[in-house]
Scaffold this motif. Sequence first.
Motif, short mmCIF file in Angstrom:
data_model
loop_
_atom_site.label_atom_id
_atom_site.label_comp_id
_atom_site.label_asym_id
_atom_site.label_seq_id
_atom_site.Cartn_x
_atom_site.Cartn_y
_atom_site.Cartn_z
N VAL A 25 0.88 -1.00 -0.17
CA VAL A 25 0.05 -0.14 -0.05
C VAL A 25 0.94 1.12 0.02
CG1 VAL A 25 -1.99 -1.05 1.04
CG2 VAL A 25 -0.21 -0.18 2.32
N THR A 26 0.33 2.27 -0.13
CA THR A 26 1.11 3.60 -0.20
C THR A 26 1.22 4.49 1.14
OG1 THR A 26 0.30 3.91 -2.63
CG2 THR A 26 1.05 5.68 -1.66
N LEU A 27 2.38 5.15 1.31
CA LEU A 27 2.65 5.87 2.32
C LEU A 27 2.59 7.24 1.96
CD1 LEU A 27 3.10 5.95 5.43
CD2 LEU A 27 5.43 5.91 4.98
N ARG A 28 2.06 8.29 2.44
CA ARG A 28 1.85 9.56 2.21
C ARG A 28 2.81 10.18 3.45
NH1 ARG A 28 -4.27 11.26 0.40
NH2 ARG A 28 -4.50 9.49 -1.31
N VAL A 29 3.47 10.92 3.19
CA VAL A 29 4.54 11.68 4.11
C VAL A 29 4.69 13.00 3.85
CG1 VAL A 29 7.07 11.86 4.79
CG2 VAL A 29 6.12 9.55 4.02
N TYR A 30 4.07 13.86 5.13
CA TYR A 30 4.09 15.18 4.64
C TYR A 30 5.04 15.95 5.37
CZ TYR A 30 -0.71 13.80 3.67
OH TYR A 30 -1.79 13.28 2.78
N ASN A 31 5.28 17.24 4.79
CA ASN A 31 6.16 18.08 5.35
C ASN A 31 5.19 19.30 5.59
OD1 ASN A 31 7.93 20.05 6.27
ND2 ASN A 31 9.27 19.96 4.35
N GLY A 32 4.57 19.60 6.89
CA GLY A 32 3.54 20.50 7.12
C GLY A 32 2.36 19.99 6.40
N LYS A 33 1.66 20.83 5.61
CA LYS A 33 0.42 20.54 5.05
C LYS A 33 0.65 20.07 3.71
CE LYS A 33 -2.57 23.53 7.60
NZ LYS A 33 -3.88 24.01 7.75
N ARG A 34 2.13 20.22 3.09
CA ARG A 34 2.46 19.49 1.65
C ARG A 34 2.98 18.34 1.69
NH1 ARG A 34 2.62 23.91 -2.12
NH2 ARG A 34 2.14 25.98 -1.01
N PHE A 35 3.02 17.67 0.69
CA PHE A 35 3.79 16.31 0.73
C PHE A 35 5.30 16.63 0.88
CE2 PHE A 35 0.05 14.72 -1.90
CZ PHE A 35 -0.26 13.79 -1.26
N ALA A 36 5.96 15.92 1.41
CA ALA A 36 7.58 15.93 1.53
C ALA A 36 8.25 15.56 0.38
CB ALA A 36 7.90 14.83 2.78
N ASP A 37 9.18 16.17 0.37
CA ASP A 37 10.35 16.02 -0.87
C ASP A 37 10.74 14.71 -0.70
OD1 ASP A 37 12.45 16.07 -2.98
OD2 ASP A 37 12.98 18.13 -2.64
N ASP A 38 10.68 13.84 -1.86
CA ASP A 38 11.45 12.52 -1.85
C ASP A 38 12.90 12.46 -1.53
OD1 ASP A 38 9.16 11.27 -2.32
OD2 ASP A 38 9.31 10.79 -4.33
N ASP A 39 13.47 13.45 -1.80
CA ASP A 39 15.05 13.57 -1.52
C ASP A 39 15.28 14.06 -0.22
OD1 ASP A 39 15.77 12.57 -3.88
OD2 ASP A 39 15.61 14.54 -5.01
N ALA A 40 14.45 14.53 0.82
CA ALA A 40 14.52 14.87 2.10
C ALA A 40 14.74 13.69 2.96
CB ALA A 40 13.60 15.83 2.43
N THR A 41 15.71 13.89 4.05
CA THR A 41 15.63 12.74 5.01
C THR A 41 14.67 12.96 5.91
OG1 THR A 41 17.21 14.21 6.50
CG2 THR A 41 18.14 12.59 4.73
N LEU A 42 14.35 12.04 6.85
CA LEU A 42 13.03 12.20 7.70
C LEU A 42 13.41 13.33 8.97
CD1 LEU A 42 11.98 8.57 8.25
CD2 LEU A 42 11.12 10.15 6.87
N ALA A 43 14.82 13.36 9.20
CA ALA A 43 15.34 14.39 10.09
C ALA A 43 15.31 15.62 9.66
CB ALA A 43 16.58 13.84 10.36
N SER A 44 15.31 16.01 8.68
CA SER A 44 15.42 17.37 7.92
C SER A 44 13.83 18.00 7.91
CB SER A 44 16.05 17.38 6.34
OG SER A 44 15.05 16.88 5.43
N ILE A 45 12.69 17.07 7.91
CA ILE A 45 11.58 17.55 7.81
C ILE A 45 10.65 17.49 9.20
CG2 ILE A 45 11.04 17.27 5.32
CD1 ILE A 45 9.40 14.60 6.12
N ARG A 46 11.46 17.11 10.32
CA ARG A 46 10.94 16.84 11.52
C ARG A 46 10.30 18.14 11.92
NH1 ARG A 46 14.16 13.32 13.80
NH2 ARG A 46 15.81 14.56 13.47
N LYS A 47 8.94 17.97 12.58
CA LYS A 47 8.41 19.44 13.03
C LYS A 47 9.15 19.79 14.12
CE LYS A 47 3.69 18.38 11.68
NZ LYS A 47 2.39 18.19 11.67
#
Length: 102
Positions: A25-47
Motif C-alpha cells: 500500500v502507499t505511504l503519504r509523508v507530509y512536510n507541514g500540509k504539503r507532501f514531503a520532498d522525496d529527496d529529504a531525510t526524515l530528520a530534515s522535515i521533522r516538526k
Amino acid sequence: MANFLVSGRMKVKSLKTSFKENFEVTLRVYNGKRFADDDATLASIRKDDGKAKGDLKVSGNMQIGTFEKKFMEVFGISIQVADKKDEKLLEDSITLSAASKL
C-alpha cells in the motif's frame, strides 16, 4: 509478516519504497500540509527542534492508526496510509498486513 526499521537518516523516497514493498500500500509523508520532498531525510522535515526518539520498528500486525500515531511520536512527522493506487486513505482500525489484501 513484513517488518522493517525506520530511522531518521532515511530519505522519504526510501521509506515510501520500503513501505510499498513490505505492505503493498502507499505511504503519504507530509512536510507541514504539503507532501514531503522525496529527496529529504526524515530528520530534515521533522516538526520539532529536538532529535527523534530513536528508530521505529514497523510490523504487519500494527494497526494503521497506531502506526501513524507512533510515527508522529517518534519522528514528529505526519503520515497517512493510502490504498495501492494512492486513491483513498485506509481506515485506522485495520492492520498493515490486512491493508495489503484490500
